[in-house]
Design a protein around this motif. Structure first.
Motif, PDB file in Angstrom:
ATOM      1  N   LEU A   1     -18.010  15.702 -24.995  1.00  0.00           N
ATOM      2  CA  LEU A   1     -17.473  16.715 -25.900  1.00  0.00           C
ATOM      3  C   LEU A   1     -17.212  16.113 -27.288  1.00  0.00           C
ATOM      4  N   GLY A   2     -16.708  14.876 -27.300  1.00  0.00           N
ATOM      5  CA  GLY A   2     -16.486  14.211 -28.576  1.00  0.00           C
ATOM      6  C   GLY A   2     -17.767  14.041 -29.352  1.00  0.00           C
ATOM      7  N   SER A   3     -18.834  13.675 -28.660  1.00  0.00           N
ATOM      8  CA  SER A   3     -20.133  13.513 -29.307  1.00  0.00           C
ATOM      9  C   SER A   3     -20.641  14.833 -29.880  1.00  0.00           C
ATOM     10  N   THR A   4     -20.378  15.917 -29.160  1.00  0.00           N
ATOM     11  CA  THR A   4     -20.804  17.243 -29.625  1.00  0.00           C
ATOM     12  C   THR A   4     -20.153  17.594 -30.959  1.00  0.00           C
ATOM     13  N   PHE A   5     -18.882  17.193 -31.124  1.00  0.00           N
ATOM     14  CA  PHE A   5     -18.149  17.520 -32.340  1.00  0.00           C
ATOM     15  C   PHE A   5     -18.078  16.359 -33.336  1.00  0.00           C
ATOM     16  N   GLY A   6     -18.716  15.242 -33.019  1.00  0.00           N
ATOM     17  CA  GLY A   6     -18.744  14.123 -33.952  1.00  0.00           C
ATOM     18  C   GLY A   6     -17.441  13.377 -34.082  1.00  0.00           C
ATOM     19  N   VAL A   7     -16.645  13.335 -32.993  1.00  0.00           N
ATOM     20  CA  VAL A   7     -15.380  12.594 -33.013  1.00  0.00           C
ATOM     21  C   VAL A   7     -15.357  11.645 -31.813  1.00  0.00           C
ATOM     22  N   SER A   8     -14.425  10.710 -31.823  1.00  0.00           N
ATOM     23  CA  SER A   8     -14.312   9.768 -30.712  1.00  0.00           C
ATOM     24  C   SER A   8     -13.633  10.440 -29.517  1.00  0.00           C
ATOM     25  N   PRO A   9     -13.880   9.955 -28.310  1.00  0.00           N
ATOM     26  CA  PRO A   9     -13.226  10.534 -27.119  1.00  0.00           C
ATOM     27  C   PRO A   9     -11.705  10.501 -27.201  1.00  0.00           C
ATOM     28  N   SER A  10     -11.137   9.537 -27.938  1.00  0.00           N
ATOM     29  CA  SER A  10      -9.682   9.454 -28.071  1.00  0.00           C
ATOM     30  C   SER A  10      -9.107  10.611 -28.878  1.00  0.00           C
ATOM     31  N   SER A  11      -9.959  11.349 -29.578  1.00  0.00           N
ATOM     32  CA  SER A  11      -9.522  12.506 -30.355  1.00  0.00           C
ATOM     33  C   SER A  11      -9.653  13.806 -29.572  1.00  0.00           C
ATOM     34  N   VAL A  12      -9.940  13.680 -28.271  1.00  0.00           N
ATOM     35  CA  VAL A  12     -10.195  14.851 -27.425  1.00  0.00           C
ATOM     36  C   VAL A  12      -9.240  14.854 -26.234  1.00  0.00           C
ATOM     37  N   SER A  13      -8.677  16.014 -25.939  1.00  0.00           N
ATOM     38  CA  SER A  13      -8.004  16.208 -24.646  1.00  0.00           C
ATOM     39  C   SER A  13      -8.796  17.243 -23.873  1.00  0.00           C
ATOM     40  N   LEU A  14      -8.798  17.110 -22.563  1.00  0.00           N
ATOM     41  CA  LEU A  14      -9.631  17.977 -21.738  1.00  0.00           C
ATOM     42  C   LEU A  14      -8.905  18.227 -20.434  1.00  0.00           C
ATOM     43  N   ALA A  15      -8.681  19.500 -20.087  1.00  0.00           N
ATOM     44  CA  ALA A  15      -7.933  19.808 -18.865  1.00  0.00           C
ATOM     45  C   ALA A  15      -8.375  21.153 -18.308  1.00  0.00           C
ATOM     46  N   ARG A  16      -8.396  21.247 -16.976  1.00  0.00           N
ATOM     47  CA  ARG A  16      -8.666  22.533 -16.352  1.00  0.00           C
ATOM     48  C   ARG A  16      -7.485  23.457 -16.616  1.00  0.00           C
ATOM     49  N   THR A  17      -7.795  24.700 -16.915  1.00  0.00           N
ATOM     50  CA  THR A  17      -6.759  25.648 -17.296  1.00  0.00           C
ATOM     51  C   THR A  17      -5.861  25.988 -16.115  1.00  0.00           C
ATOM     52  N   GLU A  18      -6.451  26.314 -14.981  1.00  0.00           N
ATOM     53  CA  GLU A  18      -5.698  26.697 -13.795  1.00  0.00           C
ATOM     54  C   GLU A  18      -6.331  26.061 -12.568  1.00  0.00           C
ATOM     55  N   SER A  19      -5.594  26.035 -11.477  1.00  0.00           N
ATOM     56  CA  SER A  19      -6.126  25.504 -10.224  1.00  0.00           C
ATOM     57  C   SER A  19      -7.349  26.307  -9.803  1.00  0.00           C
ATOM     58  N   GLY A  20      -8.400  25.602  -9.427  1.00  0.00           N
ATOM     59  CA  GLY A  20      -9.612  26.277  -8.979  1.00  0.00           C
ATOM     60  C   GLY A  20     -10.482  26.808 -10.090  1.00  0.00           C
ATOM     61  N   ASP A  21     -10.075  26.626 -11.329  1.00  0.00           N
ATOM     62  CA  ASP A  21     -10.853  27.126 -12.464  1.00  0.00           C
ATOM     63  C   ASP A  21     -12.022  26.186 -12.717  1.00  0.00           C
ATOM     64  N   SER A  22     -13.213  26.748 -12.889  1.00  0.00           N
ATOM     65  CA  SER A  22     -14.397  25.926 -13.141  1.00  0.00           C
ATOM     66  C   SER A  22     -14.543  25.562 -14.608  1.00  0.00           C
ATOM     67  N   LEU A  23     -13.749  26.191 -15.472  1.00  0.00           N
ATOM     68  CA  LEU A  23     -13.815  25.917 -16.906  1.00  0.00           C
ATOM     69  C   LEU A  23     -12.587  25.143 -17.357  1.00  0.00           C
ATOM     70  N   MET A  24     -12.726  24.472 -18.493  1.00  0.00           N
ATOM     71  CA  MET A  24     -11.642  23.650 -19.021  1.00  0.00           C
ATOM     72  C   MET A  24     -11.286  24.062 -20.448  1.00  0.00           C
ATOM     73  N   THR A  25     -10.111  23.604 -20.871  1.00  0.00           N
ATOM     74  CA  THR A  25      -9.659  23.789 -22.244  1.00  0.00           C
ATOM     75  C   THR A  25      -9.541  22.416 -22.894  1.00  0.00           C
ATOM     76  N   ALA A  26      -9.986  22.328 -24.145  1.00  0.00           N
ATOM     77  CA  ALA A  26      -9.948  21.055 -24.855  1.00  0.00           C
ATOM     78  C   ALA A  26      -9.241  21.220 -26.196  1.00  0.00           C
ATOM     79  N   THR A  27      -8.733  20.112 -26.713  1.00  0.00           N
ATOM     80  CA  THR A  27      -8.319  20.038 -28.110  1.00  0.00           C
ATOM     81  C   THR A  27      -9.154  18.944 -28.758  1.00  0.00           C
ATOM     82  N   VAL A  28      -9.596  19.200 -29.979  1.00  0.00           N
ATOM     83  CA  VAL A  28     -10.434  18.247 -30.706  1.00  0.00           C
ATOM     84  C   VAL A  28      -9.823  18.045 -32.089  1.00  0.00           C
ATOM     85  N   THR A  29      -9.470  16.802 -32.403  1.00  0.00           N
ATOM     86  CA  THR A  29      -8.831  16.497 -33.682  1.00  0.00           C
ATOM     87  C   THR A  29      -9.833  15.867 -34.645  1.00  0.00           C
ATOM     88  N   PHE A  30      -9.922  16.474 -35.826  1.00  0.00           N
ATOM     89  CA  PHE A  30     -10.803  15.986 -36.889  1.00  0.00           C
ATOM     90  C   PHE A  30      -9.954  15.328 -37.974  1.00  0.00           C
TER      91      PHE A  30
END
Length: 350
Positions: free
Chosen positions: A20-49
């Motif tokens: 995800l960091g590569s997609t947005f041109g930032v380092s992995p340390s600038s990204v948080s990534l977590a599943r939104t709810e139990s059993g959810d196949s999708l995740m929510t991220a924050t990306v800091t520029f």
């Protein structure tokens, strides 16, 4: 240029932080990534520029990963999951104040302690922020506090649908008038069947410079006005707010009455907040929420002074800062409260 963080939703579950960091041109340390709810196949991220211009271009661009179009915003409205694991045992929810922001209120430059520090100390906590439309344009925002509180309760119930989630303890962290929103929400939860469970599982609240009020509504109106000045809200709203201060004061009174045995950690500011106009003229130069206004005087309340002003009391730039450690220790204390204390409940008709 100041750092800017975007929220990215609908991230496929197989996506890694470095990808995800590569997609947005930032380092992995600038990204948080977590599943939104139990059993959810999708995740929510924050990306800091590092700057606003780079971040802003992604708000106008369609971005896909693994064939999924990502939902990108900078508002952070509703609940945003910053960290979670399959074996989470507690929910920690941070609520900003009026004219605040669900991410930026807690950030110092590129560092956001709820995202960057807290998960390392509490790996079994699901950490979230709650965002609501707090851009203050008129005095209707005061009457909107019950709406912000109601939305918080509804979202929490929806995010906690599984049996083990419904029983999971909750800890709130509030800055300034965000504490009013939480108190209003807990007052409501006592009286509503759908959201009553939130009342039962709340184990504690951390207040950072929340104005619980003094002995008179007139003084409380003046106090709220000072907060709005510190947060750069229009002068007209500060004047209008005086007539609405009674309802805010009553929220605090009801909370004191019914939550006297709740575990509380209160942090109050001891440094003056300076607001300047035209660079040189000081529009405000005072401690906005002093100890007398910030403490609840409840039996399970622990009070701690921080030598910070009203805006900086909720921002920490390093995990070794003594002020951050003080807040972290209170989070730890509340996490260890596993047996709910007796509280007054309103019975429902059978």
């Amino acid at each position: 240029m100041s750092a800017t963080t975007l929220r990215v939703r609908s991230v496929p579950g197989k996506t890694a932080a470095d990808e995800l960091g590569s997609t947005f041109g930032v380092s992995p340390s600038s990204v948080s990534l977590a599943r939104t709810e139990s059993g959810d196949s999708l995740m929510t991220a924050t990306v800091t520029f590092k700057d606003f211009k780079t971040a802003h271009q992604y708000l106008k661009t369609r971005v896909h990963i693994h064939g999924e179009q990502l939902l990108i915003d900078d508002t952070f409205l509703d609940l945003t999951v910053l960290s979670r694991h399959d074996d989470d045992t507690v929910d920690i929810i941070a609520i900003h104040g009026l004219n605040g922001h669900a991410f930026n209120t807690w950030a110092s430059g590129e560092v956001m302690w709820l995202r960057d520090f807290l998960p390392g100390h509490f790996p079994q906590a699901r950490i979230m922020t709650y965002g609501y439309d707090s851009n203050v344009h008129n005095s209707d925002v005061v009457s909107g506090i019950p709406d912000f509180a109601k939305k918080l309760l509804v979202l929490l119930v929806d995010y906690r649908r599984e049996k083990k989630e419904k029983k999971r303890p909750i800890i709130f962290i509030c800055h300034s008038l965000g504490g009013i929103v939480v108190k209003a929400a807990l007052n409501m939860a006592r009286e509503e069947e759908r959201t009553h469970i939130i009342n039962r599982v709340t184990r504690g609240v951390i207040f950072l410079a929340t104005p619980h009020g003094g002995s008179a509504t007139a003084d409380y109106g003046k106090l709220i006005g000072s907060i709005f000045t510190a947060l750069d809200v229009r002068k007209e709203l500060i004047q209008d707010l005086g007539s609405n201060s009674r309802s805010l004061w009553q929220i605090s009174g009801t909370f004191r009455e019914h939550y006297d045995s709740l575990e509380i950690a209160t942090f109050y500011e001891t440094k003056k907040t300076v607001v300047r106009r035209a660079k040189l003229f000081k529009f405000l130069d005072e401690v906005v929420v002093d100890k007398q206004s910030a403490v609840l005087q409840l039996k399970h309340e622990q009070q701690t002074p921080l030598h910070r002003d009203h805006r900086e009391i909720c921002r920490f730039s390093h995990k070794e800062e003594e002020d951050y450690k003080a807040v972290r220790k209170q989070v730890d204390r509340l996490c260890k409260v596993s047996i709910p204390r007796r509280r007054s409940f309103i019975p429902y008709p059978s």
